[in-house]
Scaffold this motif. Sequence first.
Motif, PDB file in Angstrom:
ATOM      1  N   SER A  16      -2.607  -6.644   8.858  1.00  0.00           N
ATOM      2  CA  SER A  16      -2.175  -6.452   7.615  1.00  0.00           C
ATOM      3  C   SER A  16      -1.134  -5.188   7.667  1.00  0.00           C
ATOM      4  CB  SER A  16      -3.019  -6.397   6.739  1.00  0.00           C
ATOM      5  OG  SER A  16      -3.677  -4.958   6.389  1.00  0.00           O
ATOM      6  N   PHE A  17       0.044  -5.235   6.555  1.00  0.00           N
ATOM      7  CA  PHE A  17       0.840  -4.091   6.149  1.00  0.00           C
ATOM      8  C   PHE A  17      -0.090  -3.073   5.870  1.00  0.00           C
ATOM      9  CE2 PHE A  17       2.696  -1.784   2.651  1.00  0.00           C
ATOM     10  CZ  PHE A  17       3.866  -1.633   3.197  1.00  0.00           C
ATOM     11  N   TYR A  20      -1.347  -1.013   8.996  1.00  0.00           N
ATOM     12  CA  TYR A  20      -0.252  -0.257   9.614  1.00  0.00           C
ATOM     13  C   TYR A  20       0.049   1.005   8.777  1.00  0.00           C
ATOM     14  CZ  TYR A  20       0.430  -3.094  13.672  1.00  0.00           C
ATOM     15  OH  TYR A  20       0.276  -3.610  14.933  1.00  0.00           O
ATOM     16  N   LEU A  21       0.202   0.637   7.322  1.00  0.00           N
ATOM     17  CA  LEU A  21       0.436   1.693   6.168  1.00  0.00           C
ATOM     18  C   LEU A  21      -0.534   2.732   6.583  1.00  0.00           C
ATOM     19  CD1 LEU A  21       2.524   2.629   4.382  1.00  0.00           C
ATOM     20  CD2 LEU A  21       1.287   1.664   2.621  1.00  0.00           C
ATOM     21  N   ARG A  50      -0.411  -1.921  -0.571  1.00  0.00           N
ATOM     22  CA  ARG A  50      -1.342  -1.586   0.453  1.00  0.00           C
ATOM     23  C   ARG A  50      -2.495  -2.690   0.547  1.00  0.00           C
ATOM     24  NH1 ARG A  50      -6.065   0.525   0.421  1.00  0.00           N
ATOM     25  NH2 ARG A  50      -6.842   1.490   2.329  1.00  0.00           N
ATOM     26  N   ASN A  52      -2.158  -5.545  -0.615  1.00  0.00           N
ATOM     27  CA  ASN A  52      -1.523  -7.120  -0.321  1.00  0.00           C
ATOM     28  C   ASN A  52      -1.791  -7.578  -1.824  1.00  0.00           C
ATOM     29  OD1 ASN A  52       0.199  -8.732   1.007  1.00  0.00           O
ATOM     30  ND2 ASN A  52      -1.807 -10.052   1.717  1.00  0.00           N
ATOM     31  N   LEU A  62      10.606  -0.595   0.661  1.00  0.00           N
ATOM     32  CA  LEU A  62      10.083  -0.257   1.866  1.00  0.00           C
ATOM     33  C   LEU A  62      10.731   0.640   2.786  1.00  0.00           C
ATOM     34  CD1 LEU A  62       9.385  -4.149   2.481  1.00  0.00           C
ATOM     35  CD2 LEU A  62       7.542  -2.263   2.288  1.00  0.00           C
ATOM     36  N   LEU A  79       7.007  -2.879  10.125  1.00  0.00           N
ATOM     37  CA  LEU A  79       6.391  -2.650   8.863  1.00  0.00           C
ATOM     38  C   LEU A  79       6.693  -3.533   7.900  1.00  0.00           C
ATOM     39  CD1 LEU A  79       4.018  -0.979   7.694  1.00  0.00           C
ATOM     40  CD2 LEU A  79       5.664   0.447   6.803  1.00  0.00           C
ATOM     41  N   ARG A  82       6.017  -7.355   8.156  1.00  0.00           N
ATOM     42  CA  ARG A  82       4.764  -7.348   7.336  1.00  0.00           C
ATOM     43  C   ARG A  82       4.731  -7.681   5.877  1.00  0.00           C
ATOM     44  NH1 ARG A  82       1.323  -6.748  11.611  1.00  0.00           N
ATOM     45  NH2 ARG A  82       2.338  -5.692  13.419  1.00  0.00           N
ATOM     46  N   LYS A  83       5.503  -7.569   5.212  1.00  0.00           N
ATOM     47  CA  LYS A  83       5.819  -7.935   3.823  1.00  0.00           C
ATOM     48  C   LYS A  83       7.130  -8.863   3.746  1.00  0.00           C
ATOM     49  CE  LYS A  83       3.016  -5.514   1.324  1.00  0.00           C
ATOM     50  NZ  LYS A  83       1.978  -6.368   0.404  1.00  0.00           N
TER      51      LYS A  83
END
Length: 160
Positions: A16-17, A20-21, A50, A52, A62, A79, A82-83
């Motif tokens: 997920s985003f 990675y964040l 973060r 989701n 972003l 990244l 992912r969004k």
Amino acid sequence: MFCTTREPYELSPTASFGLYLDFYTRRAGLTENKLAVCARINQPTLNKMRNNRKHSMSVDTLVCLCLVLGLTEEEARDLMARKERAFSPADPRHTALLELIRVYAEKEINYTADRITLSTILEDADTYLIKRGFGPLPNCNLQGEGRTGGSRKGGRRTGK
């Protein structure tokens, strides 16, 4: 607080985003609060991104995260994907944002500075964009003062 300690090679390509964040935030040595301050995003919004719970976000928002985290162009593109966001080669502002990502990937950022100094990390990026005829990056801290940034040349469009 962010929860993952995994290295990117341990993260699945479909991770997920948020994971990675988390990784990029830890790599930069930041807390969630400092990331929010530096990226000029309010804390609740960052938490929703973060976790989701916030699906719709602009490329500019972003990019603020990518710049503060010092991501490389490849990391930034990943990244953002992912969004479900991407840079358009036909958009001159996106070209300028990619140039900024390359610059900030090499930039030394002092994350141990005080809160006021941390909140100015993106000012050079704003200056860069304005000199090229674009509006500044979003800044939730200035929304009450009438300056929010925006992706359109000359700032935000007003409604009819």
